[in-house]
Design a protein around this motif. Structure first.
Motif, PDB file in Angstrom:
ATOM      1  N   ALA A  80       0.838  -1.213   0.000  1.00  0.00           N
ATOM      2  CA  ALA A  80       0.000   0.000   0.000  1.00  0.00           C
ATOM      3  C   ALA A  80       0.868   1.256   0.000  1.00  0.00           C
ATOM      4  O   ALA A  80       0.577   2.245  -0.679  1.00  0.00           O
ATOM      5  N   LEU A  81       1.973   1.224   0.787  1.00  0.00           N
ATOM      6  CA  LEU A  81       2.866   2.394   0.853  1.00  0.00           C
ATOM      7  C   LEU A  81       3.534   2.642  -0.499  1.00  0.00           C
ATOM      8  O   LEU A  81       3.702   3.794  -0.923  1.00  0.00           O
ATOM      9  N   TYR A 893      12.279   5.498   1.862  1.00  0.00           N
ATOM     10  CA  TYR A 893      13.198   4.797   2.766  1.00  0.00           C
ATOM     11  C   TYR A 893      12.452   4.204   3.960  1.00  0.00           C
ATOM     12  O   TYR A 893      12.794   3.123   4.443  1.00  0.00           O
ATOM     13  N   THR A 894      11.403   4.878   4.408  1.00  0.00           N
ATOM     14  CA  THR A 894      10.583   4.324   5.503  1.00  0.00           C
ATOM     15  C   THR A 894       9.989   2.990   5.046  1.00  0.00           C
ATOM     16  O   THR A 894       9.980   1.997   5.786  1.00  0.00           O
ATOM     17  N   THR A 895       9.490   2.961   3.794  1.00  0.00           N
ATOM     18  CA  THR A 895       8.918   1.725   3.235  1.00  0.00           C
ATOM     19  C   THR A 895       9.973   0.611   3.232  1.00  0.00           C
ATOM     20  O   THR A 895       9.689  -0.536   3.600  1.00  0.00           O
ATOM     21  N   VAL A 896      11.217   0.991   2.843  1.00  0.00           N
ATOM     22  CA  VAL A 896      12.315  -0.006   2.811  1.00  0.00           C
ATOM     23  C   VAL A 896      12.569  -0.540   4.217  1.00  0.00           C
ATOM     24  O   VAL A 896      12.707  -1.753   4.425  1.00  0.00           O
ATOM     25  N   LEU A 897      12.648   0.370   5.217  1.00  0.00           N
ATOM     26  CA  LEU A 897      12.932  -0.049   6.605  1.00  0.00           C
ATOM     27  C   LEU A 897      11.830  -0.974   7.138  1.00  0.00           C
ATOM     28  O   LEU A 897      12.096  -1.978   7.810  1.00  0.00           O
ATOM     29  N   VAL A 898      10.561  -0.624   6.828  1.00  0.00           N
ATOM     30  CA  VAL A 898       9.444  -1.453   7.301  1.00  0.00           C
ATOM     31  C   VAL A 898       9.534  -2.835   6.640  1.00  0.00           C
ATOM     32  O   VAL A 898       9.342  -3.875   7.284  1.00  0.00           O
ATOM     33  N   ASP A 899       9.847  -2.837   5.342  1.00  0.00           N
ATOM     34  CA  ASP A 899       9.958  -4.086   4.574  1.00  0.00           C
ATOM     35  C   ASP A 899      11.025  -4.996   5.179  1.00  0.00           C
ATOM     36  O   ASP A 899      10.866  -6.210   5.259  1.00  0.00           O
ATOM     37  N   ARG A 900      12.149  -4.378   5.637  1.00  0.00           N
ATOM     38  CA  ARG A 900      13.267  -5.179   6.175  1.00  0.00           C
ATOM     39  C   ARG A 900      13.132  -5.411   7.680  1.00  0.00           C
ATOM     40  O   ARG A 900      14.070  -5.935   8.309  1.00  0.00           O
ATOM     41  N   ASN A 901      12.019  -4.966   8.250  1.00  0.00           N
ATOM     42  CA  ASN A 901      11.810  -5.075   9.695  1.00  0.00           C
ATOM     43  C   ASN A 901      12.894  -4.355  10.509  1.00  0.00           C
ATOM     44  O   ASN A 901      13.252  -4.783  11.614  1.00  0.00           O
ATOM     45  N   GLN A 902      13.480  -3.293   9.937  1.00  0.00           N
ATOM     46  CA  GLN A 902      14.506  -2.541  10.679  1.00  0.00           C
ATOM     47  C   GLN A 902      13.902  -1.358  11.439  1.00  0.00           C
ATOM     48  O   GLN A 902      14.593  -0.673  12.175  1.00  0.00           O
ATOM     49  N   ALA A 903      12.619  -1.124  11.194  1.00  0.00           N
ATOM     50  CA  ALA A 903      11.940  -0.051  11.942  1.00  0.00           C
ATOM     51  C   ALA A 903      10.444  -0.230  11.779  1.00  0.00           C
ATOM     52  O   ALA A 903       9.981  -0.816  10.790  1.00  0.00           O
ATOM     53  N   THR A 904       9.683   0.293  12.782  1.00  0.00           N
ATOM     54  CA  THR A 904       8.237   0.311  12.591  1.00  0.00           C
ATOM     55  C   THR A 904       7.917   1.534  11.726  1.00  0.00           C
ATOM     56  O   THR A 904       8.704   2.483  11.665  1.00  0.00           O
TER      57      THR A 904
END
Length: 1212
Positions: A80-81, A893-904
């Motif tokens: 969705a993002l 980049y937020t989408t990338v971090l969420v995808d990699r579980n490195q950030a909520t």
């Protein structure tokens, strides 16, 4: 009939007073089809630019919804993002062309329109009758009209209009998006917005009122400084330095009280703004939670609505300065269009009769006239005279009897109220104005030259200049002496070859020798022409065919010189007064240059020469390293502050640091709340955050108030201390310092008033905000890294995009084209000179020539503007694009971090938002620090002036009383050169002894050093060799201010201060009683004149005494000198501005005073010095002859004897 006319004039005069503002569209009245096209494209660009922000918040809402709808399914959330991210990129690229259109089109269109407006204004000015320049069109009004007014109009109809439309697009776009997203929240937000705006408006009103009062005090202080520096010789001669400092300090003390109010209002205003914004947020987000709980809106939509509306409202506040500019432009436009629409009373363009050949027969019938500026005073009252063609007619009469007025009426500068003037039986009102003026040659008393080279019996001196006929005469001819200007002006008339010549005191500015040459040239030129002459010196009119004696605006009697001598008592008395030696049988008038203009050689040098000499006199100090000097000055700014004030600054700094917390806190909580909407019990969670928001708001109010109040007051105190020190230091310097080109009146005034104000700017406006910004950046970086260090680093990485965008946006809001005034300086100079010399322009029909020259000067700024509009357009486009690219990168980049579980999702967006909302602080800090350094560099010359050691110390020795001064003066082998031109010796081995109580006159050609002798007696300068003794004691041993208090000075050009006549007479002698003032006024023959004025001695004399005639000013200056009861009285051409009658009465007054005063007189007219005890004839800095009038005339071969013969009028 006359009364009706007067009434009509009065009603006409009252019309413009109605405060009806100029409609804004009128400012666009010069636009053509291309301009309208450019403005349409510019509007499109502004709208796209404005919509970018609310669309960005709508996309943020969509991203929050993408998170909330898939809060438990990370893969779906990322999908969705990823659908939202491309839209952010599209928006970024759309803003690039929008920026180019917005700036480029508005900027170029405004330059094109204002260029036409400037020309229309100049044309209108040049088409007005001369009377308009006495009343409506002052030179100040014309200069401001074509320079500052035009710049304001250009600013308003150019970039500011574009910026204003962009701000409105942000607001309306925001409201629209908010209502689409969540109408309930939007409705509440819309109720809050007016409250924020109301605070903004109230704050602006209060600040504007204070700044208006402040400006009036400031302009008072400026006028004070400007006046003191421009009259510096008078100030020194009358020891008025302490008085000048005292009045200046009183004036700036009054500003201090205003500044306390200003600082308090600024603090409470900005604090209230923060408090209301935070409290409004807390209410709106809580209502948002209620709406989300009721399932009426999604969380992302609520956040989008809240952000769009509130940032839309803030964008309205950015539009406020534009509104201010629009109002200024409408006011400026009103003045400009008033001039453009003004209908001249005497049309130069209207087609009258054109006569092929004029013979020059002039008939003046029963003419009544008063000047438009003083309608109640009738100058001519039934003036009638017939002047046959080809005859020379001279007018004589006392000052103000209407002689010069006739000349102005013949050239139709004015029209008579009643009666008519005929030339060759044509009423001059029926003749074509330009053809009339082409046939009339005019030389005025004060010749006006233009900054260009001109021709003729000027040939001999023109040939001596390095560039001959191409020598630039400088603005208003300042590079030439009075005599040289006059000869150039006469040459100009001869070149025109007119059948009628009008000479108004045409040779008064010439020394005797030049006068003789010019007289000869004029007599040749007069042959076969009708000539009207006006002169105070009868020698110039003896040979006239008809002499008309004018009294009270009428012709009292006409006849030849011989007739009038026998029949007219007035003429006979005039003649006797001016006749020196009736036994001499030589009726020529004229030689030996005795025109002193405080060492006229000093003035006659071309500018280039003077400048090259000055460079030697400035001893360059050893340069200390630039950075060290700047730091040293930075600490000196604070040096004058007391311990208590340092404590206040510390409190202000703590408050500023706390005020910096608001942006990072806001960024952190707004995303936290956005996420809380999608969790359980949103009302309870959000309620807790709302209370915290409100608390921070109230603390902000307190912090801002303390910050601005303490910094504001301390800044004003530091500025006041610096101004006082600088002004005192300036008035301690010797006269030679004021004559250096870098110490002109303008630059010293600017140093005292404008440059010192940078201290307040540094402390009050810069330092407090710098502390606040640093606090913001430190807090934001720490919190952002704590929330998610990866996103924190990316936020720092995209910071340059924000930063560059922010800096360019700040510049864009101010306007890129700020230098338009400088670009048009040539046109301003042309307009100013043409207006000042309007009589010359009109009499030579040069209006069209001036317009053509104006068109040429406008071409360069137009080309420059075309290039700049494209350049700044591209810069604007790039900045908008970068700004939005940063948001796109962050969301991706937020989408990338969420995808990699490195950030909520929450932490990613929150970490970025904290930082992105604080970026404006980084931008602000970046722009503020260089302004502090540039402000410090502005202060360098200020501190250099304070630190300068004067070469003639005015206050040492402290105790040398001069009350018992007798007045013996002795020059012993004096050698003297002016400090600005050390290679030219003015006095050479000059020795002279003047006994106390004697009357000594100095005569001789220009540049002989006569005025220099007076300057040395006053110790304006020190001698290079030899000594000047007063009462047998070296002048350097006296306290300078004390001894100047015992020396009276009356200069050639009387300088009065713009205060009352009483204050002028008392200048430097404040304790004088009314009886003493009246007594000296009687002695100077001015008491009757003053008593007849409505306000008597309280009459204001106007700037530089402009409300009084030359003779009246001179007599007030004499009264001022007499009030000191001086032991030594110096008269430098003191009676040259007086007509013969006043001159005789003043000389009698001076001669009848107590004998204990030593008189030293410099004069050209020998008639004023015949009764001197000793006459000293000087040439080339030496005494060549000495003795009484009778002794010197007896030596027939002597210089004085020759002068005397030349200046005598023989009674046939």
């Amino acid at each position: 009939m006359q009364i009706a006319d007067d009434n009509r004039d009065e009603t006409e005069g009252k019309k413009p007073v109605t405060p009806q503002a100029l409609p804004f569209r009128k400012l666009l009245s010069q636009a053509d089809a291309l301009d309208w096209t450019l403005m349409a494209l510019g509007t499109l660009g502004s709208i796209v630019h404005g919509l970018a922000q609310p669309v960005g918040y709508m996309l943020l809402g969509k991203a929050l919804n993408a998170f909330g709808n898939n809060i438990n399914d990370t893969d779906e959330m990322v999908k969705a993002l990823k659908k939202v991210v491309p839209y952010v990129w599209y928006m970024a690229f759309a803003t690039f062309p929008a920026g180019i259109l917005e700036i480029g089109c508005w900027m170029y269109a405004s330059e094109r329109q204002v260029s036409r407006l400037r020309l229309a204004f100049l044309k209108a000015v040049l088409s007005q009758e001369v009377g308009a320049f006495d009343t409506d069109l002052t030179s100040g009004k014309i200069i401001s009209g074509i320079s500052s007014h035009m710049s304001i109009i250009q600013d308003a109809i150019g970039e500011k209009l574009g910026h204003f439309l962009a701000c409105f697009a942000t607001f309306f776009g925001g409201v629209l998006i908010a209502f689409i997203s969540s109408w309930e929240v939007s409705l509440l937000a819309l109720f809050v917005v007016p409250m924020i705006l109301a605070i903004g408006v109230t704050y602006t009103k209060k600040m504007n009122a204070i700044s208006a009062t402040r400006m009036s005090y400031l302009s008072e202080a400026t006028a004070m400084v400007e006046q003191t520096i421009s009259h510096i010789k008078t100030v020194f001669a009358f020891a008025g330095e302490n008085l000048a400092i005292k009045s200046f300090v009183e004036c700036i003390e009054r500003q201090l009280g205003i500044s306390k109010n200003e600082a308090l209002i600024k603090g409470i205003g900005t604090g209230m703004f923060q408090a209301v914004i935070f409290c409004s947020w807390s209410l709106i987000v809580w209502v948002g939670a209620v709406v989300v709980s009721a399932k009426k809106s999604k969380g992302g939509d609520v956040i989008a609505a809240v952000m769009s509306i509130l940032f839309g409202a803030i964008s309205l506040t950015y539009a406020a300065p534009d509104m201010q500019i629009f109002n200024q432009a409408k006011a400026a436009g009103k003045e400009v269009f008033q001039v453009i629409k003004r209908k001249p009373k005497i049309y130069s363009s209207s087609q009258g009769k054109t006569v092929d050949r004029i013979n020059g027969h002039i008939e003046i019938y029963d003419v009544h006239f008063s000047y438009p500026s003083r309608k109640e005073i009738m100058i001519l009252q039934g003036f009638s005279l017939s002047i046959p063609a080809g005859k020379v007619v001279a007018f004589v009469g006392s000052s103000g009897c209407g002689k010069s007025t006739i000349i102005s009426l013949i050239t139709r500068f004015y029209d008579p109220i009643k009666g008519e003037i005929l030339i060759d039986n044509h009423n001059i009102k029926d003749l074509d104005l330009k053809s009339l003026r082409r046939n009339v040659g005019l030389v005025l008393q004060e010749p006006s030259l233009f900054s260009a080279a001109q021709m003729a019996n000027a040939h001999s001196f023109i040939s001596q200049f390095p560039d001959h006929y191409l020598t630039e005469v400088g603005e208003r001819g300042v590079q030439l002496s009075g005599g040289q200007k006059q000869r150039v002006a006469i040459a100009r008339v001869i070149l025109k070859d007119p059948p009628i010549i009008l000479l108004d005191e045409a040779t008064s500015a010439l020394d005797t020798e030049s006068e003789k040459l010019v007289q000869a040239a004029l007599e040749t030129a007069m042959k076969g022409r009708t000539v009207i002459l006006i002169a105070h010196r009868l020698s110039t009119i003896v040979n006239a065919d008809i002499i008309a004696v004018v009294e009270n605006g009428k012709v009292a009697e006409t006849g030849t010189h011989q007739d009038l001598l026998n029949t007219n008592e007035f003429y006979h008395n005039l003649f006797t007064m001016q006749n020196i030696d009736t036994r001499v049988e030589d009726s020529t008038e004229g030689t030996a240059s005795i025109q002193t203009q405080i060492s006229s050689r000093h003035l006659d040098l071309p500018a280039t020469v003077t400048e090259s000499y000055t460079s030697f006199t400035l001893s360059p100090k050893k340069e200390e390293p630039h950075e060290e000097r700047e730091m040293f000055i930075f600490f000196r700014i604070w040096a004058g502050l007391k311990k208590r004030e340092i404590v206040k600054i510390s409190i202000g700094s703590f408050a500023a640091a706390f005020a910096g917390i608001s942006k990072p806190v806001f960024g952190y909580f707004i995303i936290t709340i956005g996420v809380a909407y999608f969790k359980d019990h949103p009302k309870h969670r959000v309620g807790k955050y709302s209370i915290m928001f409100s608390m921070i708001g109230f603390l902000s109010l307190f912090a801002h108030t303390l910050q601005h109040f303490f910094y504001g007051v301390i800044g004003e105190k530091a500025m006041k201390n610096l101004r006082q020190n600088l002004y005192s230091a300036i008035l301690r310097n010797e006269l030679a310092w004021f004559e250096k080109p870098e110490n002109s009146v303008g630059s010293i005034t600017s140093r005292v008033i404008n440059e010192t104000s940078t201290v307040k700017t540094i402390i009050s406006d810069r330092m407090s905000v710098i502390v606040q910004c640093i606090s913001s950046i430190v807090i934001a970086t720490a919190v952002s890294m704590k929330v998610n260090w990866r996103m924190g680093l990316v936020a720092w990485a995209v910071m340059p995009c924000h930063f560059i965008g922010g800096i360019i946006q700040a510049k864009s809001a101010k306007g890129f084209s700020s230098g338009s005034t400088a670009a048009h300086s040539e046109l301003v100079a042309l307009a100013s000179e043409s207006a000042t010399n309007i009589k010359t322009v009109a009499s030579f029909c040069q209006e069209e020539h001036v317009i053509q020259k104006a068109k040429t000067t406008l071409k360069k700024p137009m080309t420059k503007s075309r290039v700049e509009s494209i350049k700044y357009g591209i810069i604007q486009g790039v900045s908008l694009c970068l700004w939005n690219i940063a948001h796109a990168v962050a969301l991706w980049y937020t989408t990338v971090l969420v995808d990699r579980n490195q950030a909520t999702f929450e932490n990613g967006i929150r970490s970025y938002q904290i930082f992105s909302l604080t970026v404006p602080s980084i931008t602000e800090l970046w722009t503020l620090i260089p302004t502090v350094f540039s402000a410090i560099s502005v202060l360098t010359p200020v501190f250099q002036t304070i630190d300068r050691q004067t070469e003639i110390e005015p206050n040492s020795p402290r105790n040398s009383p001069c009350e018992s001064l007798k007045g013996d003066i002795e020059f012993q082998n004096v050698k003297f050169c002016y400090p600005s031109r050390p290679e030219i010796t003015i006095l050479d081995s000059f020795s002279l002894k003047i006994e106390a109580g004697s009357k000594v006159a100095l005569v001789g050609p220009s540049g002989a050093g006569k005025s220099s002798v007076l300057a040395l007696i006053l110790r304006f300068y020190d001698v290079s060799e030899g000594r000047v003794l007063i009462d047998g004691k070296n002048i350097k041993k006296y306290n300078l201010r004390n001894i100047r208090g015992r020396i009276g000075l009356v200069q050639q050009e009387p300088l009065l201060f713009s205060c009352s006549i009483r204050d002028n007479i008392c200048y430097g002698w404040e304790g004088a009683s009314e009886a003493e003032i009246i007594q000296v006024s009687r002695d100077a023959n001015i008491h009757e004149v003053v008593s007849n004025l409505p306000s008597g001695y309280d009459t204001m004399v106007g700037e530089k005494g402009c409300q009084l005639s030359g003779g009246q000013k001179q007599r007030i200056a004499i009264a001022r000198a007499l009030l000191k009861r001086p032991a030594i009285m110096l008269l430098d051409e003191a009676t040259s501005a007086l007509d013969a009658e006043s001159e005789r009465s003043v000389i009698n007054a001076l001669e009848s005073l107590k004998l204990s005063t030593t008189y030293v007189t410099v004069a050209h007219r020998l008639s004023t010095v015949i009764n001197s005890d000793v006459i000293v004839v000087m040439d080339k800095g030496k005494v060549v002859e000495m003795g009484s009038h009778s002794t010197l005339t007896a030596a027939t071969e002597g210089v004085y004897s020759r002068l005397s013969r030349l200046q005598s009028i023989t009674r046939n």
